[in-house]
Design a protein around this motif. Sequence first.
Motif, mmCIF file in Angstrom:
data_model
loop_
_atom_site.group_PDB
_atom_site.id
_atom_site.type_symbol
_atom_site.label_atom_id
_atom_site.label_comp_id
_atom_site.label_asym_id
_atom_site.label_seq_id
_atom_site.Cartn_x
_atom_site.Cartn_y
_atom_site.Cartn_z
ATOM 1 N N ALA A 179 6.484 60.352 81.621
ATOM 2 C CA ALA A 179 6.383 61.625 80.950
ATOM 3 C C ALA A 179 5.506 61.350 79.769
ATOM 4 C CB ALA A 179 7.671 62.216 81.033
ATOM 5 N N GLY A 180 5.932 60.375 78.974
ATOM 6 C CA GLY A 180 5.450 60.086 77.690
ATOM 7 C C GLY A 180 3.999 60.079 77.811
ATOM 8 N N ARG A 181 3.390 59.216 78.523
ATOM 9 C CA ARG A 181 1.908 59.089 78.656
ATOM 10 C C ARG A 181 1.332 60.297 79.239
ATOM 11 N NH1 ARG A 181 4.084 54.251 81.134
ATOM 12 N NH2 ARG A 181 3.350 54.731 83.066
ATOM 13 N N ILE A 182 1.778 61.043 80.104
ATOM 14 C CA ILE A 182 1.293 62.007 80.789
ATOM 15 C C ILE A 182 1.107 63.016 79.448
ATOM 16 C CG2 ILE A 182 1.618 64.243 82.144
ATOM 17 C CD1 ILE A 182 2.935 62.507 83.940
ATOM 18 N N GLU A 183 2.189 63.456 78.624
ATOM 19 C CA GLU A 183 2.281 64.458 77.570
ATOM 20 C C GLU A 183 1.214 63.924 76.340
ATOM 21 O OE1 GLU A 183 5.938 65.602 76.295
ATOM 22 O OE2 GLU A 183 6.663 65.948 78.598
ATOM 23 N N ALA A 184 1.258 62.698 76.122
ATOM 24 C CA ALA A 184 0.406 62.112 75.303
ATOM 25 C C ALA A 184 -1.166 62.132 75.383
ATOM 26 C CB ALA A 184 0.620 60.577 74.977
ATOM 27 N N GLY A 185 -1.407 61.781 76.794
ATOM 28 C CA GLY A 185 -2.690 61.803 77.384
ATOM 29 C C GLY A 185 -3.266 63.162 77.292
ATOM 30 N N ILE A 186 -2.596 64.482 77.890
ATOM 31 C CA ILE A 186 -2.988 65.498 77.846
ATOM 32 C C ILE A 186 -3.308 66.210 76.539
ATOM 33 C CG2 ILE A 186 -2.361 67.948 78.389
ATOM 34 C CD1 ILE A 186 -1.325 67.029 81.241
ATOM 35 N N ALA A 187 -2.244 65.922 75.518
ATOM 36 C CA ALA A 187 -2.348 66.683 74.135
ATOM 37 C C ALA A 187 -3.393 65.962 73.555
ATOM 38 C CB ALA A 187 -1.064 66.094 73.685
#
Length: 201
Positions: free
Chosen positions: A92-100
Amino acid sequence: MNKRFYRGMSAEERLAERRERLISAAYTLYADVGFPETTIEKLCTLARISNRAFYECFSGRNELLQAVHDRCVRETLLSVSNSLEQAPDTPAGRIEAGIAGYIGFVTEDRRRARIMHLEVRRAGDCLTRSRQQALAAFTRIVETNVSDLPEATKANPHLLTVGVIGAIQELLIEWVLVDDPPEIDQLISTAVHIFHRSFLT
C-alpha cells in the motif's frame, strides 16, 4: 582536426544550444497553442532561430514533439523512482507513493501534463511508438511494485496494470481540459482508490 568556433561555441555546441531552444519553445507552444496549430515558423520565432537552423536540429515538428515527450517521460520516471525509494516498504505504501509521485510531478507544470497525455494523442500515428515505450516503462514499474500483492482477481495482471494506467491518464486529461480542474489531492486519492479496487478486492 581543429573545431570551428563562433561566439565562443563550437559547431556541436551551437547545434545543441539551438536544439534546447527549440525544445523549450515546443514545450510552451505544443502545450499552449496545441500541436496541430503550432507551425515551424512559430517555433522558430519563439526559439529565435531561422527555418534553416530548425532543419539542422530536427526533421520536422513530429521529431521535435517526440524529443519533448521523451524528455517528459524520462523526468517523470525519475520522479516516480525517487518517490518509491522513499516509500514505506509495504504494498500500500509503494502504491500510494508511486501514484502521488507520478501525478504530483506531471501536474507540477500544466504544460507537461498536456503534452504527455493530450498532445501526443493529437499528433497521431507518429508518436505511437513513443507512447508504447512510455506505457511499457510505467507498466514495468507498477508490476515490479505489486508483485507481492495477494492475488485478488482472475484478470490478467499485465492487462489490469495497463487498464489502471489508462484510467490515471484519463484523470489527467480531465484535469487538463476542464474549466474547473479538481484538486491534485483528489486526483491522487481517486487514482489510489481505482488501484486498490482493481488489485486488492
